[in-house]
Design a protein around this motif. Sequence first.
Motif, PDB file in Angstrom:
ATOM      1  N   ALA A  11       0.832  -1.207   0.000  1.00  0.00           N
ATOM      2  CA  ALA A  11       0.000   0.000   0.000  1.00  0.00           C
ATOM      3  C   ALA A  11       0.865   1.255   0.000  1.00  0.00           C
ATOM      4  N   ASN A  12       1.945   1.240   0.757  1.00  0.00           N
ATOM      5  CA  ASN A  12       2.838   2.402   0.801  1.00  0.00           C
ATOM      6  C   ASN A  12       3.551   2.617  -0.531  1.00  0.00           C
ATOM      7  N   ILE A  13       3.946   1.505  -1.177  1.00  0.00           N
ATOM      8  CA  ILE A  13       4.569   1.614  -2.508  1.00  0.00           C
ATOM      9  C   ILE A  13       3.577   2.235  -3.493  1.00  0.00           C
ATOM     10  N   GLU A  14       2.315   1.838  -3.389  1.00  0.00           N
ATOM     11  CA  GLU A  14       1.290   2.382  -4.286  1.00  0.00           C
ATOM     12  C   GLU A  14       1.110   3.879  -4.047  1.00  0.00           C
ATOM     13  N   LYS A  15       1.096   4.309  -2.784  1.00  0.00           N
ATOM     14  CA  LYS A  15       0.974   5.737  -2.476  1.00  0.00           C
ATOM     15  C   LYS A  15       2.163   6.508  -3.034  1.00  0.00           C
ATOM     16  N   LEU A  16       3.361   5.930  -2.887  1.00  0.00           N
ATOM     17  CA  LEU A  16       4.553   6.584  -3.411  1.00  0.00           C
ATOM     18  C   LEU A  16       4.491   6.699  -4.930  1.00  0.00           C
ATOM     19  N   ALA A  17       3.980   5.646  -5.580  1.00  0.00           N
ATOM     20  CA  ALA A  17       3.875   5.644  -7.043  1.00  0.00           C
ATOM     21  C   ALA A  17       2.914   6.721  -7.537  1.00  0.00           C
ATOM     22  N   GLN A  18       1.890   7.004  -6.758  1.00  0.00           N
ATOM     23  CA  GLN A  18       0.931   8.034  -7.156  1.00  0.00           C
ATOM     24  C   GLN A  18       1.542   9.426  -7.092  1.00  0.00           C
ATOM     25  N   ILE A  19       2.466   9.632  -6.134  1.00  0.00           N
ATOM     26  CA  ILE A  19       3.087  10.956  -5.986  1.00  0.00           C
ATOM     27  C   ILE A  19       4.348  11.074  -6.839  1.00  0.00           C
ATOM     28  N   PHE A  20       5.214  10.056  -6.732  1.00  0.00           N
ATOM     29  CA  PHE A  20       6.479  10.061  -7.463  1.00  0.00           C
ATOM     30  C   PHE A  20       6.616   8.751  -8.252  1.00  0.00           C
ATOM     31  N   PRO A  21       5.975   8.638  -9.387  1.00  0.00           N
ATOM     32  CA  PRO A  21       6.072   7.387 -10.160  1.00  0.00           C
ATOM     33  C   PRO A  21       7.506   7.056 -10.570  1.00  0.00           C
ATOM     34  N   GLU A  22       8.357   8.097 -10.686  1.00  0.00           N
ATOM     35  CA  GLU A  22       9.743   7.849 -11.082  1.00  0.00           C
ATOM     36  C   GLU A  22      10.523   7.110  -9.997  1.00  0.00           C
ATOM     37  N   ALA A  23      10.021   7.183  -8.754  1.00  0.00           N
ATOM     38  CA  ALA A  23      10.750   6.586  -7.640  1.00  0.00           C
ATOM     39  C   ALA A  23      10.326   5.146  -7.366  1.00  0.00           C
ATOM     40  N   VAL A  35       8.565  -7.944  -8.329  1.00  0.00           N
ATOM     41  CA  VAL A  35       7.859  -7.119  -7.340  1.00  0.00           C
ATOM     42  C   VAL A  35       8.190  -5.652  -7.572  1.00  0.00           C
ATOM     43  N   ARG A  36       7.303  -4.779  -7.112  1.00  0.00           N
ATOM     44  CA  ARG A  36       7.543  -3.338  -7.179  1.00  0.00           C
ATOM     45  C   ARG A  36       8.289  -2.897  -5.925  1.00  0.00           C
ATOM     46  N   VAL A  37       9.272  -2.041  -6.109  1.00  0.00           N
ATOM     47  CA  VAL A  37      10.073  -1.550  -4.989  1.00  0.00           C
ATOM     48  C   VAL A  37      10.318  -0.056  -5.171  1.00  0.00           C
ATOM     49  N   ALA A  38      10.721   0.598  -4.064  1.00  0.00           N
ATOM     50  CA  ALA A  38      11.072   2.018  -4.122  1.00  0.00           C
ATOM     51  C   ALA A  38      12.525   2.175  -4.534  1.00  0.00           C
ATOM     52  N   ASN A  39      12.778   3.107  -5.418  1.00  0.00           N
ATOM     53  CA  ASN A  39      14.136   3.448  -5.840  1.00  0.00           C
ATOM     54  C   ASN A  39      14.576   4.660  -5.010  1.00  0.00           C
ATOM     55  N   LEU A  40      15.348   4.393  -3.941  1.00  0.00           N
ATOM     56  CA  LEU A  40      15.713   5.452  -3.021  1.00  0.00           C
ATOM     57  C   LEU A  40      16.579   6.526  -3.683  1.00  0.00           C
ATOM     58  N   GLU A  41      17.442   6.115  -4.582  1.00  0.00           N
ATOM     59  CA  GLU A  41      18.293   7.097  -5.253  1.00  0.00           C
ATOM     60  C   GLU A  41      17.461   8.047  -6.103  1.00  0.00           C
ATOM     61  N   ALA A  42      16.485   7.479  -6.807  1.00  0.00           N
ATOM     62  CA  ALA A  42      15.600   8.331  -7.616  1.00  0.00           C
ATOM     63  C   ALA A  42      14.797   9.270  -6.721  1.00  0.00           C
ATOM     64  N   LEU A  43      14.350   8.762  -5.560  1.00  0.00           N
ATOM     65  CA  LEU A  43      13.582   9.590  -4.635  1.00  0.00           C
ATOM     66  C   LEU A  43      14.448  10.723  -4.088  1.00  0.00           C
ATOM     67  N   LYS A  44      15.696  10.433  -3.760  1.00  0.00           N
ATOM     68  CA  LYS A  44      16.608  11.471  -3.282  1.00  0.00           C
ATOM     69  C   LYS A  44      16.810  12.546  -4.342  1.00  0.00           C
ATOM     70  N   ALA A  45      16.928  12.112  -5.587  1.00  0.00           N
ATOM     71  CA  ALA A  45      17.121  13.079  -6.671  1.00  0.00           C
ATOM     72  C   ALA A  45      15.894  13.981  -6.818  1.00  0.00           C
ATOM     73  N   LEU A  46      14.716  13.388  -6.686  1.00  0.00           N
ATOM     74  CA  LEU A  46      13.482  14.166  -6.793  1.00  0.00           C
ATOM     75  C   LEU A  46      13.373  15.191  -5.670  1.00  0.00           C
ATOM     76  N   LEU A  47      13.923  14.843  -4.518  1.00  0.00           N
ATOM     77  CA  LEU A  47      13.867  15.747  -3.370  1.00  0.00           C
ATOM     78  C   LEU A  47      15.074  16.671  -3.298  1.00  0.00           C
ATOM     79  N   GLU A  48      15.922  16.602  -4.309  1.00  0.00           N
ATOM     80  CA  GLU A  48      17.077  17.484  -4.442  1.00  0.00           C
ATOM     81  C   GLU A  48      17.954  17.479  -3.193  1.00  0.00           C
ATOM     82  N   GLY A  49      18.154  16.324  -2.644  1.00  0.00           N
ATOM     83  CA  GLY A  49      19.068  16.213  -1.515  1.00  0.00           C
ATOM     84  C   GLY A  49      18.478  16.559  -0.168  1.00  0.00           C
ATOM     85  N   ASN A  50      17.215  16.965  -0.125  1.00  0.00           N
ATOM     86  CA  ASN A  50      16.586  17.315   1.154  1.00  0.00           C
ATOM     87  C   ASN A  50      16.096  16.055   1.867  1.00  0.00           C
ATOM     88  N   VAL A  51      17.038  15.189   2.158  1.00  0.00           N
ATOM     89  CA  VAL A  51      16.744  13.925   2.819  1.00  0.00           C
ATOM     90  C   VAL A  51      17.647  13.818   4.039  1.00  0.00           C
TER      91      VAL A  51
END
Length: 703
Positions: A11-23, A35-51
């Motif tokens: 469910a959390n992966i699905e929520k993430l996909a709705q906001i940041f499909p690239e991640a 299986v579907r998984v979160a790409n943490l590096e892509a998510l960090k890039a989307l957040l421009e280092g604000n992690v």
Amino acid sequence: MKFKTADGVDANIEKLAQIFPEAVTETKDANGKLVRVANLEALKALLEGNVANPNEQECYEFIWPGKSDAIMEVAKSITKTLRPCPEESKNWDSTQNLYIEGDNLEALKLLQQSYLGKVKMIYIDPPYNRGEDLIYRDNFHKSKSEYDEESTVRDEEGNKLVQNPKSNGRFHSDWCSMIYPRLKLARDLLSDDGVIFISIDDNEVHNLRKICDEVFGEKNFYGELIQPKGNTQNDSKSIQKNHEYILVYAKKQLPLLLTYDNEVKHEVFESFYLGRDTGASSGNDTLLDRPNLGYTIYYYEGTANGATGNSNTLLDRPNLDNKYKGFNSYIRNGKLVHAIALMDYSLNKVTGNASERDVYIDDENLISSGYIKIRPPLRKGNKLGRWTWSIETFKKYWNDDEVLIKNNKNVIKKEHISAEDITFENGKKYYIKHNYLPIQSILKITNSPGTTILNGNKGLIPGLGFDNPKNPDLIKYFCDSCSDKNALILDFFSGSATTAHACMQLNAEDGGNRKFIMVQLPEKTDEKSEAFKAGYKNICEIGKERIRRAGEKIKAEHATTAPNLDIGFRVLKVAESNMKDVYYSPAQTSQDLLDSLESNIKDDRTDLDLLFACLIDFGVELSLPLKSETINGVSVHTVQSGEVPDIIACFAENIPESVVREIASRKPLRAVFRDSSFKDSPSKINVKEIFKYHSPNTTIKVL
């Protein structure tokens, strides 16, 4: 069908996909499954280092030993089910209320699909963690022997509570780990404008506030209420504790929480007069000071077709409307109604007396055209009174059809009072106006009457000896604040079921149709207690009996005003799955064992057990009307809330084709059968063809 709760990680992966499909991406797990998984590096890039990286830098967070386990507990899927118990219920077929026995963490997971975003208000009174409280003990990665050794078994299903003494090195941590996943699941059940009230004292209020800020968001914090304890004891060597706390949080929105304050009795007139001044001799209430309120109204009421025998009617002379700034005309009771308001009085500026002549010389022309002249009433002698509204306000209400002309002289505003709100006293009509105020931070309601109401000599269950039950008026106060008479109320630490009592009481008083869901672990009563001696072996037996007695008492007291009050409840019990182990792990079952299995359903399970498992799996509300009937010798069960059945189920062996056709003809949204309902594969294919012909939109499921 899955017969297991949703996986929180998915469910959390699905929520993430709705906001940041690239991640979100795909990979293979240890078994080679995609299986579907979160790409943490892509998510960090989307957040421009604000992690934040707590391992490398300081950051603000609330952490305790075991928090990661508590977070994972929320996401874990379970294969438990809810077994219906009609014999312990009241008004099983018609009630919309639920009473669930079992671990509230499991119950909250089982309620997720059916009640996601549907609960308007939650009230809970969890363990305060004073050092002697029993708290739920969830998974802390201990062996079964270690777990059993330190736990107190409290029911026959294996649910356990453990005492949490202050000497425990994880005293606060264990409590936080217990409450965190339950609040996370509860939040998902709340509607967007839903509210949660949590009773607590100063042992854990500081930790609870931090957890709630994380779960609900700091911006959704309503405030901290103070509740006087009523019966105060010297329970402290330093400061006497004479109050407790109630934390209030919203899910997303912060609607104003209004509660009943008082009521005022008003005499009912046909309407409110607009033209009566106060009679004051000075100040801005006189026409002398407010000359703009001294206008004259010319009022016309003719037949709808204008046939008055006079050629000077408005229909015949529409130019009058423009000349005299008339208001909208409309049909009322078959007549054309029209009005004009003019500032036409000249005043003696010294005395405020009215002049004998009007400013407008066309007055006679209007009157000859069928208009009636209405002036403000005189105050004293020939001193001119005034209207209470300006011309603009009068025009607005006139155009909204909120103004009446009575007896060709009184200008009044309509009163909108329903018949049920009117009472008669001494030959006069009255109505009660209820006044509401926002909830105040220091509550006026103490908890002291709670024990008397339940245990007192004239209480619901005299001599019960139940410790510290809440005051129903307190919870009724919170239910009323939500301003929704159809609200769904949840209490997953229900204890003696005070919340159910309060819900029924408020419905009886204001005509509401609130529904409740109570959840309580069947914790055993002490064998030395008065409750045990009276035959109540666990807390759930007390709660159910309280609802029965409170409901009957409330209905008797409101027999004429609330004859259809719902005082029933459906009892459901958290239990192991209806399905045998082979249903979930066929790969671990040998072929010879598979050959010996005639069914993957446990032998002791009934049709109702299977039906409610289907309701949970489909996400259908568990309180919907249910009807069981016999068709051609087999039992058929229908769950239906609207014009179309939500589910029709038949779990009989070898169902006749005539029954399948009858079910299909009713066009349910879903139809459910057992695998053993059909003797062979061609029979199953035949069922599909029957539904394809009679009800192609029906979803067919086979257990």
